[in-house]
Scaffold this motif. Sequence first.
Motif, PDB file in Angstrom:
ATOM      1  N   TYR A 230       3.377  65.312  83.131  1.00  0.00           N
ATOM      2  CA  TYR A 230       1.881  64.956  82.925  1.00  0.00           C
ATOM      3  C   TYR A 230       1.230  66.568  83.315  1.00  0.00           C
ATOM      4  O   TYR A 230       0.339  66.706  82.465  1.00  0.00           O
ATOM      5  N   PRO A 231       1.663  67.325  84.185  1.00  0.00           N
ATOM      6  CA  PRO A 231       0.772  68.568  84.317  1.00  0.00           C
ATOM      7  C   PRO A 231       1.117  69.543  83.168  1.00  0.00           C
ATOM      8  O   PRO A 231       0.266  70.056  82.555  1.00  0.00           O
ATOM      9  N   LYS A 232       2.248  69.554  82.680  1.00  0.00           N
ATOM     10  CA  LYS A 232       2.632  70.481  81.517  1.00  0.00           C
ATOM     11  C   LYS A 232       1.874  69.943  80.169  1.00  0.00           C
ATOM     12  O   LYS A 232       1.284  70.524  79.316  1.00  0.00           O
ATOM     13  N   ALA A 233       1.880  68.268  80.173  1.00  0.00           N
ATOM     14  CA  ALA A 233       1.282  67.920  79.056  1.00  0.00           C
ATOM     15  C   ALA A 233      -0.014  68.118  78.966  1.00  0.00           C
ATOM     16  O   ALA A 233      -0.793  68.519  77.846  1.00  0.00           O
ATOM     17  N   LYS A 234      -0.666  68.251  80.352  1.00  0.00           N
ATOM     18  CA  LYS A 234      -2.062  68.620  80.304  1.00  0.00           C
ATOM     19  C   LYS A 234      -2.533  70.059  79.768  1.00  0.00           C
ATOM     20  O   LYS A 234      -3.428  70.320  78.927  1.00  0.00           O
ATOM     21  N   VAL A 235      -1.628  70.859  80.390  1.00  0.00           N
ATOM     22  CA  VAL A 235      -1.835  72.208  79.846  1.00  0.00           C
ATOM     23  C   VAL A 235      -1.728  72.379  78.271  1.00  0.00           C
ATOM     24  O   VAL A 235      -2.345  73.129  77.622  1.00  0.00           O
ATOM     25  N   TYR A 236      -1.009  71.698  77.606  1.00  0.00           N
ATOM     26  CA  TYR A 236      -0.927  71.895  76.081  1.00  0.00           C
ATOM     27  C   TYR A 236      -1.869  71.132  75.401  1.00  0.00           C
ATOM     28  O   TYR A 236      -2.303  71.596  74.495  1.00  0.00           O
ATOM     29  N   TYR A 237      -2.390  69.966  76.117  1.00  0.00           N
ATOM     30  CA  TYR A 237      -3.454  69.264  75.366  1.00  0.00           C
ATOM     31  C   TYR A 237      -4.808  70.229  75.598  1.00  0.00           C
ATOM     32  O   TYR A 237      -5.744  70.436  74.529  1.00  0.00           O
ATOM     33  N   ASP A 238      -5.063  71.000  76.727  1.00  0.00           N
ATOM     34  CA  ASP A 238      -6.101  71.568  77.022  1.00  0.00           C
ATOM     35  C   ASP A 238      -5.956  72.781  75.766  1.00  0.00           C
ATOM     36  O   ASP A 238      -7.163  73.200  75.028  1.00  0.00           O
TER      37      ASP A 238
ATOM     38  N   PRO B 127      -9.273  63.948  62.536  1.00  0.00           N
ATOM     39  CA  PRO B 127      -8.963  62.636  63.163  1.00  0.00           C
ATOM     40  C   PRO B 127      -8.324  62.423  64.635  1.00  0.00           C
ATOM     41  O   PRO B 127      -8.461  61.209  65.255  1.00  0.00           O
ATOM     42  N   ASP B 128      -7.593  63.444  64.849  1.00  0.00           N
ATOM     43  CA  ASP B 128      -6.925  63.391  66.124  1.00  0.00           C
ATOM     44  C   ASP B 128      -7.803  63.935  67.389  1.00  0.00           C
ATOM     45  O   ASP B 128      -7.145  63.743  68.546  1.00  0.00           O
ATOM     46  N   TYR B 129      -8.957  64.322  67.007  1.00  0.00           N
ATOM     47  CA  TYR B 129      -9.666  64.909  67.964  1.00  0.00           C
ATOM     48  C   TYR B 129      -9.971  63.852  69.304  1.00  0.00           C
ATOM     49  O   TYR B 129      -9.741  64.122  70.534  1.00  0.00           O
ATOM     50  N   ALA B 130     -10.336  62.780  68.765  1.00  0.00           N
ATOM     51  CA  ALA B 130     -10.977  61.554  69.741  1.00  0.00           C
ATOM     52  C   ALA B 130     -10.032  61.278  70.796  1.00  0.00           C
ATOM     53  O   ALA B 130      -9.997  61.208  71.905  1.00  0.00           O
ATOM     54  N   ALA B 131      -8.713  60.928  69.941  1.00  0.00           N
ATOM     55  CA  ALA B 131      -7.482  60.454  70.746  1.00  0.00           C
ATOM     56  C   ALA B 131      -7.092  61.562  71.699  1.00  0.00           C
ATOM     57  O   ALA B 131      -6.631  61.431  72.946  1.00  0.00           O
ATOM     58  N   ALA B 132      -7.268  62.878  71.360  1.00  0.00           N
ATOM     59  CA  ALA B 132      -6.706  64.132  72.228  1.00  0.00           C
ATOM     60  C   ALA B 132      -7.531  64.196  73.151  1.00  0.00           C
ATOM     61  O   ALA B 132      -7.066  64.523  74.472  1.00  0.00           O
ATOM     62  N   VAL B 133      -8.867  64.016  73.171  1.00  0.00           N
ATOM     63  CA  VAL B 133      -9.839  64.102  74.265  1.00  0.00           C
ATOM     64  C   VAL B 133      -9.537  62.980  75.280  1.00  0.00           C
ATOM     65  O   VAL B 133      -9.734  62.971  76.318  1.00  0.00           O
ATOM     66  N   THR B 134      -9.340  61.981  74.800  1.00  0.00           N
ATOM     67  CA  THR B 134      -9.210  60.571  75.768  1.00  0.00           C
ATOM     68  C   THR B 134      -7.924  60.899  76.490  1.00  0.00           C
ATOM     69  O   THR B 134      -7.975  60.658  77.691  1.00  0.00           O
ATOM     70  N   ARG B 135      -6.672  61.406  75.823  1.00  0.00           N
ATOM     71  CA  ARG B 135      -5.484  61.618  76.733  1.00  0.00           C
ATOM     72  C   ARG B 135      -5.899  62.708  77.505  1.00  0.00           C
ATOM     73  O   ARG B 135      -5.340  62.667  78.762  1.00  0.00           O
ATOM     74  N   LYS B 136      -6.481  63.715  77.175  1.00  0.00           N
ATOM     75  CA  LYS B 136      -6.891  64.808  78.036  1.00  0.00           C
ATOM     76  C   LYS B 136      -7.570  64.349  79.324  1.00  0.00           C
ATOM     77  O   LYS B 136      -7.231  64.849  80.431  1.00  0.00           O
ATOM     78  N   LYS B 137      -8.523  63.408  79.174  1.00  0.00           N
ATOM     79  CA  LYS B 137      -9.327  62.791  80.448  1.00  0.00           C
ATOM     80  C   LYS B 137      -8.332  62.359  81.195  1.00  0.00           C
ATOM     81  O   LYS B 137      -8.422  62.419  82.367  1.00  0.00           O
ATOM     82  N   THR B 138      -7.406  61.508  80.718  1.00  0.00           N
ATOM     83  CA  THR B 138      -6.368  61.054  81.629  1.00  0.00           C
ATOM     84  C   THR B 138      -5.700  61.911  82.477  1.00  0.00           C
ATOM     85  O   THR B 138      -5.188  61.886  83.672  1.00  0.00           O
ATOM     86  N   LEU B 139      -5.181  62.769  81.819  1.00  0.00           N
ATOM     87  CA  LEU B 139      -4.404  64.073  82.401  1.00  0.00           C
ATOM     88  C   LEU B 139      -4.914  64.607  83.209  1.00  0.00           C
ATOM     89  O   LEU B 139      -4.587  65.278  84.421  1.00  0.00           O
ATOM     90  N   ASP B 140      -6.412  65.094  82.966  1.00  0.00           N
ATOM     91  CA  ASP B 140      -7.436  65.992  83.801  1.00  0.00           C
ATOM     92  C   ASP B 140      -7.132  65.184  85.314  1.00  0.00           C
ATOM     93  O   ASP B 140      -7.153  65.592  86.468  1.00  0.00           O
ATOM     94  N   GLU B 141      -7.601  63.742  85.355  1.00  0.00           N
ATOM     95  CA  GLU B 141      -7.680  62.783  86.179  1.00  0.00           C
ATOM     96  C   GLU B 141      -6.224  62.762  87.303  1.00  0.00           C
ATOM     97  O   GLU B 141      -6.464  63.008  88.263  1.00  0.00           O
ATOM     98  N   PHE B 142      -5.222  62.765  86.350  1.00  0.00           N
ATOM     99  CA  PHE B 142      -3.911  62.880  87.201  1.00  0.00           C
ATOM    100  C   PHE B 142      -3.551  64.080  88.018  1.00  0.00           C
ATOM    101  O   PHE B 142      -3.271  64.079  89.088  1.00  0.00           O
ATOM    102  N   VAL B 143      -3.943  65.097  87.247  1.00  0.00           N
ATOM    103  CA  VAL B 143      -3.746  66.463  87.837  1.00  0.00           C
ATOM    104  C   VAL B 143      -4.850  66.672  88.989  1.00  0.00           C
ATOM    105  O   VAL B 143      -4.671  67.160  90.126  1.00  0.00           O
ATOM    106  N   GLU B 144      -6.097  66.105  88.958  1.00  0.00           N
ATOM    107  CA  GLU B 144      -7.154  66.206  89.873  1.00  0.00           C
ATOM    108  C   GLU B 144      -6.491  65.274  91.241  1.00  0.00           C
ATOM    109  O   GLU B 144      -6.698  65.966  92.307  1.00  0.00           O
ATOM    110  N   TYR B 145      -5.952  64.361  90.900  1.00  0.00           N
ATOM    111  CA  TYR B 145      -5.578  63.418  92.091  1.00  0.00           C
ATOM    112  C   TYR B 145      -4.372  63.858  92.746  1.00  0.00           C
ATOM    113  O   TYR B 145      -4.067  64.013  94.087  1.00  0.00           O
TER     114      TYR B 145
END
Length: 748
Positions: free
Chosen positions: A356-364, A375-393
């Motif tokens: 997930y940390p690497k996934a976050k970097v690439y989604y960023d 069309p992919d933008y909203a889904a990418a933002v949602t997934r990035k939000k999840t990854l941001d939370e993961f990295v933060e915790y």
Amino acid sequence: MSRYFPNRSFLVLTVLASLTGGLISCSQYSTRPISKGYHNLNAHFNAYIIARDQIDAAEQILFKTRQENYNQLLPILLPVDSMLVLPVKPQLDDAIKKASLVPERHQNSKWVDNSYTLIGRARLLKQDLPNAIEVFKYVNTKGTDENDKHEALVGLMRAYVEAGDYPNALNVAEYLRTQPLNKVNTRTFYLTKAYLHQRKGEYVTAVGILDATFPVLKKGESTARLHLIAGQLYDLIGQPNKAVDQYREVLRARPTYDQSFYANLYAIQSNGLTGDQKRVAQSVATFETMLNDRKNADLKDKIYFTMGLLEARSGRIDQAIRLYSQSIQAAGANTTQVPFTYQEIGRLYFEKKADYPKAKVYYDSALALLPKQSPDYAAAVTRKKTLDEFVEYRNTIRTDDSLLTLAQLEPAALDKVLEGVITKREKEDKEQAALAQQIVERASAGNFNAVAGATNSTLPPNERWVLYNPVALSQGRQEFSVRWGNRQLEDNWRRSSKESSESVAATNSPLNGGSAANGINPNAALPTTNDGRGSVAGPETGRKAQKDALRSQIPFTREAQVQANQRIENALYKLGKLYKFQLNQPADAIPTFEQLLVRYPNTLPKPEVYYLLHLSNEQLGKASNWKDKLLAEYPNTSYARLSGRAVAQSTDSEAQAQRIYTAIYELYKANNLTEALARAENAAGSFSGTQVEDKLALLRVMLIGRLKGVDVYRQVLNEFMRDYPASKLLPRAREMQAAANHPTANIK
């Protein structure tokens, strides 16, 4: 001769008088044949044809200068865009003036309806949709020729589609479907209706209509484009064999080079979905040919991307990531493909490797370049939000663990660790400064190609200057946020007095032996209060200042240690729930929750943690005693009730529950929402264990959303998904959650 002269004069005067009388009688309101013929001639050649040719030419210019994004589904009709139309706007304005002359000066001509339709077309292209709609409606209401009225209705339908008014567009389409349309109107109607269903996401209907239109289309670039779109649509609905057929049709329809190139690429991708291994094997040779073709020099990133896509579909994830990286390196200055490639790499790290940390970097990195209208933008933002939370915790846990560990060290050992941190940082700073200096020297020497090689993505990521490396930039933003929090751009922004308790809590530090500040940089250092290169008083003084700043972040006091433990406890709880729900990784959720219980046995959400551990083990098919512990220690909690809700109920109880639910649902349908919610709240306890328990719970969620707004609605939706993880209504709840998380969500 003189005796005939008076007769000639009389004849001339008679002719002149007749002509004068005829011209005088040519009023635009006259119904006489001469008058109508005169106005038809003038309206047609002096106004209508000129306006029509100008609009046709403008449409041709817009078609030829269009910018196609082949990474996404192409639109069947080119969407109107007020910015893209600027180069031809004067031409359209003049066409409107010319067409307006017909109703102004030639009211009795047969070209009035056609001229109004031209005005509507021009206004549609200018994205003046309200006026375009009014013009088309006027022609349909006042027009005298059925074909002209049908043409206006097709234009009206298109205007409604561009305005996003799909119900009215469908109403017009249903009416036109019953009308005897001529060949031209039939073709335009089919294409517009297919475009309408494409915009609505109804791809099966769209491609069906599009397929039926091809027999009446002539070969050429526009038809090749439609075949390409039909192939994309068939791919989206899971019919790769039909998609391949459409891509082959592209090559038969006199395509442009880009169209033929992408048709071949898409055909290879579709062959990979058909499972035809022979065709997939042939693709390897095709790729080699395409890569060696000089005409594809600026398209190599697309080729490598397709190669990576096939490897990913075959399960060779590491090989796919390598090819995707080659695609990024081959992109050069053309970054159109790059965000989609970053997104695919991020998806592989997220879904296949669970990194997930690497996934976050690439989604960023993907979101930094991805168009917001994608069309992919909203889904990418949602997934990035999840990854941001993961990295933060995760960073909170590791950071505060590191700080607590450092607080227990002897002064000499601690001093040694801090010295190592500062030394490592200075080395990294010197390496980056040397690379920057090298780039400046190359530029000063005029070696711009070498500079481009050092700055663009043609070099491996670890050899690029950081400001030209999107992945490193994203990582840097993440590290800055972890170390400093959100800081305004201002003088002295690094002074310790400016740090809030939250930014201090998030401050990074190394474990004894190296702790990850993030998943990419496992040796990230603690923050400093200067530039890391010593102060004006000398290097030793500057080094001491850095060391003091690092030491100030360590929780030596009892109060600071309590706060650090509270942050760890909260992060473990949230990380476990993130694993369980957003990431759907119960195997990772279990040890996270267990660690929480071991380290903090009196944690407040202990009943919920028991319940989630029971669900996670149940999801993995593993036996556990967490349900028994929950029922034994916390028998009166809602989680105990939820864990035992499968207890069989009597037939009478089921029937009564069904009657109550039906009565509440009838109140909901009658819009008596307050009463319905009150009854749902009162009945919730008595529904436990019945077959309609989850149905009532979801109905309660919908009622709360209607009465209490979006924020409360989101909260109770999350509670429903937590409390009913095995419900058949869970897919519906996820759809509701996605809609509620949309930026424009408004339940009321």
